[in-house]
Design a protein around this motif. Structure first.
Motif, mmCIF file in Angstrom:
data_model
loop_
_atom_site.group_PDB
_atom_site.id
_atom_site.type_symbol
_atom_site.label_atom_id
_atom_site.label_comp_id
_atom_site.label_asym_id
_atom_site.label_seq_id
_atom_site.Cartn_x
_atom_site.Cartn_y
_atom_site.Cartn_z
ATOM 1 N N ALA A 52 3.656 -9.763 2.873
ATOM 2 C CA ALA A 52 2.440 -8.855 2.078
ATOM 3 C C ALA A 52 1.898 -8.058 2.933
ATOM 4 O O ALA A 52 1.823 -8.327 4.354
ATOM 5 N N PRO A 53 1.387 -6.878 2.494
ATOM 6 C CA PRO A 53 1.125 -5.707 3.012
ATOM 7 C C PRO A 53 -0.256 -6.036 4.166
ATOM 8 O O PRO A 53 -0.586 -5.555 5.203
ATOM 9 N N ASP A 54 -1.124 -7.036 3.716
ATOM 10 C CA ASP A 54 -2.340 -7.397 4.465
ATOM 11 C C ASP A 54 -2.167 -8.554 5.278
ATOM 12 O O ASP A 54 -2.965 -8.939 6.035
ATOM 13 N N THR A 55 -0.936 -9.128 5.795
ATOM 14 C CA THR A 55 -0.420 -10.101 6.485
ATOM 15 C C THR A 55 -1.124 -9.876 7.728
ATOM 16 O O THR A 55 -1.591 -10.697 8.411
ATOM 17 N N LYS A 57 -2.697 -6.624 8.552
ATOM 18 C CA LYS A 57 -3.939 -5.733 8.593
ATOM 19 C C LYS A 57 -4.649 -6.021 7.438
ATOM 20 O O LYS A 57 -4.207 -5.778 6.244
ATOM 21 N N SER A 58 -5.788 -6.428 7.667
ATOM 22 C CA SER A 58 -6.491 -6.952 6.606
ATOM 23 C C SER A 58 -7.029 -6.111 5.367
ATOM 24 O O SER A 58 -7.255 -6.225 4.212
ATOM 25 N N ASP A 59 -6.870 -4.740 5.768
ATOM 26 C CA ASP A 59 -7.293 -3.796 4.519
ATOM 27 C C ASP A 59 -6.131 -3.035 4.043
ATOM 28 O O ASP A 59 -6.299 -2.073 3.226
ATOM 29 N N ARG A 60 -5.017 -3.327 4.377
ATOM 30 C CA ARG A 60 -3.840 -2.558 3.748
ATOM 31 C C ARG A 60 -3.384 -3.125 2.488
ATOM 32 O O ARG A 60 -3.370 -4.406 2.441
ATOM 33 N N GLU A 61 -3.055 -2.344 1.432
ATOM 34 C CA GLU A 61 -2.846 -2.821 0.315
ATOM 35 C C GLU A 61 -1.445 -2.311 -0.372
ATOM 36 O O GLU A 61 -1.093 -3.092 -1.383
ATOM 37 N N GLY A 62 -0.851 -1.553 0.227
ATOM 38 C CA GLY A 62 0.461 -0.946 -0.285
ATOM 39 C C GLY A 62 1.366 -1.244 0.668
ATOM 40 O O GLY A 62 1.069 -1.427 2.130
ATOM 41 N N ILE A 63 2.706 -0.926 0.659
ATOM 42 C CA ILE A 63 3.795 -0.953 1.819
ATOM 43 C C ILE A 63 4.834 -0.229 1.490
ATOM 44 O O ILE A 63 5.196 0.147 0.282
ATOM 45 N N THR A 217 6.403 -17.819 4.049
ATOM 46 C CA THR A 217 5.173 -17.504 4.126
ATOM 47 C C THR A 217 4.857 -16.066 3.901
ATOM 48 O O THR A 217 5.370 -15.272 4.379
ATOM 49 N N ASP A 218 3.673 -16.080 3.111
ATOM 50 C CA ASP A 218 3.284 -14.519 2.900
ATOM 51 C C ASP A 218 4.345 -13.551 2.474
ATOM 52 O O ASP A 218 4.321 -12.412 2.757
ATOM 53 N N ARG A 219 5.362 -14.198 1.856
ATOM 54 C CA ARG A 219 6.454 -13.355 1.408
ATOM 55 C C ARG A 219 6.028 -12.588 0.114
ATOM 56 O O ARG A 219 5.701 -13.087 -0.968
ATOM 57 N N TYR A 220 6.292 -11.247 0.220
ATOM 58 C CA TYR A 220 5.571 -10.155 -0.952
ATOM 59 C C TYR A 220 6.221 -10.610 -2.070
ATOM 60 O O TYR A 220 5.812 -10.458 -3.247
ATOM 61 N N VAL A 244 5.345 0.463 -2.449
ATOM 62 C CA VAL A 244 4.426 -0.309 -3.448
ATOM 63 C C VAL A 244 2.914 0.469 -3.033
ATOM 64 O O VAL A 244 2.599 0.392 -2.057
ATOM 65 N N ARG A 245 2.316 1.391 -4.112
ATOM 66 C CA ARG A 245 1.175 2.274 -3.728
ATOM 67 C C ARG A 245 0.070 1.131 -3.840
ATOM 68 O O ARG A 245 -0.007 0.210 -4.621
ATOM 69 N N ALA A 246 -1.055 1.351 -3.059
ATOM 70 C CA ALA A 246 -2.419 0.614 -2.884
ATOM 71 C C ALA A 246 -3.057 1.043 -4.354
ATOM 72 O O ALA A 246 -3.800 0.312 -5.003
ATOM 73 N N ASN A 247 -2.774 2.276 -4.979
ATOM 74 C CA ASN A 247 -3.502 2.677 -6.152
ATOM 75 C C ASN A 247 -2.448 3.443 -6.951
ATOM 76 O O ASN A 247 -1.640 4.367 -6.532
#
Length: 342
Positions: A52-55, A57-63, A217-220, A244-247
């Motif tokens: 998952a993108p935030d694994t 970095k807490s503020d990352r939403e896309g990958i 674990t935390d698999r996107y 995958v875009r954050a927005n």
């Protein structure tokens, strides 16, 4: 609904050929390739390794990421151009001492990469701990200069059947490399300098990547329907890229629409997959929209027309076709494998 567009093919031998990775190699040894997690004879279940993108970095939403299968590519050497084969052979791993021909999968992710293949595990460990090369050679993973040669590592710990190595210098290594049976996981320290999260050390990042790949674990792909839809639609061939875009495009916080550049309102994810089928290679472009109602074939046809001639991104493809399914749109085209390279 589908529509097909055909045109005269523009022959461009070697088009799309680009070097990926560092240069300098040492021949590897064989192993039982079918037992490699996420590997096998090609890209395999590469999505198992995508966290998952935030694994970290807490503020990352896309990958964004990419996966290449060099064993699949080289198995088609007879159909490829000499330029494409030589370019691919230029990709190698000075810190690891493995041959690019032995790499089943190289998955590149924001915080590191995963390499699976057929190589001698103990030889890789010996190469990592060998004294750093003094001659000016291209840099390896995590190096900041092209004149430093390979980097010397030392054993730091073991984790889930992997031995983790860190740089001998500096004291807090910016990189960590975990070596398992037929699998290498490389990671970078996540400083989190732009948010309130604590830094994550390179060994902790590499352990988190191993957890995703081996334990789920935390698999996107298990937690994000958009990523699952995208990768389920993409073919599993010789190369895959995904975003995958954050927005979503066109939203208040998203990118502006730019049809000629392949940015369509409502798109939340996109990717490309290339598959070699003998003397023909198929390229596939997949767009995932926020909802089925956002899909606009007119935008996609306009993108194709803007890029199907001259030096456009689609100009080396024949038999372009468009298909839609739910909230996805897929553009597919073919070329002679002689024109293909990664």
């Amino acid at each position: 609904m589908s529509e097909k567009i055909t045109r005269r093919k523009l022959l461009r031998v070697g088009a799309g050929t680009a070097a990926l990775g560092a240069v300098g190699s040492l021949s590897g040894c064989s192993a039982v390739q079918d037992l490699i997690p996420g590997g096998g004879g090609g890209l395999g279940s590469y999505t198992n390794w995508v966290y998952a993108p935030d694994t970290f970095k807490s503020d990352r939403e896309g990958i964004t990421g990419s996966a290449n299968s060099y064993t699949n590519l080289f198995s088609n050497s007879d159909n490829l151009s000499e330029i494409a084969v030589l370019s691919a052979k230029g990709n190698s791993y000075p810190d690891l001492g493995i041959d690019v021909e032995d790499v089943s999968m190289e998955l590149n992710l924001p915080d590191g990469r995963v390499i699976t293949g057929s190589f001698d595990t103990e030889a890789v460990k010996s190469e990592l701990t060998a004294e750093a090369v003094a001659t000016p050679t291209p840099s390896g993973f995590g190096s900041s200069s092209g004149n430093s040669g390979s980097t010397q590592y030392e054993s730091d710990s073991t984790y889930n059947d992997y031995e983790i190595y860190v740089q001998a210098e500096p004291e807090e290594s910016p990189n960590a490399i975990a070596v398992g049976d037929g699998t290498i996981v490389e990671a970078q320290r996540a400083p989190n300098a732009t948010n309130e999260a604590s830094p994550v050390s390179a060994p902790d990042v590499v352990e988190g990547m191993i957890d995703a790949g081996t334990e789920g674990t935390d698999r996107y792909v298990d937690s994000n329907d958009t990523f699952s839809t995208l990768t389920d639609t993409l073919n599993n061939g010789v190369r895959v890229t995904f975003t995958v875009r954050a927005n979503e495009i066109g939203s208040d916080n998203g990118a502006d629409e730019n049809i000629s550049a392949g940015r369509f309102d409502g798109v939340v994810a996109q990717g490309q997959a290339d598959s070699i089928n003998g003397d023909t290679t198929e390229s596939q472009y997949v767009f995932v929209y926020d909802s089925e109602g956002d899909v606009n074939e007119g935008d996609i046809q306009e993108w194709i027309e803007a890029n199907d001639t001259g030096n456009g991104s689609l100009s080396n493809l024949d038999d372009l076709s468009v298909s839609t399914d739910g909230n996805t749109a897929t553009v597919t085209g073919t070329r002679d494998t002689l024109e293909y390279g990664i």
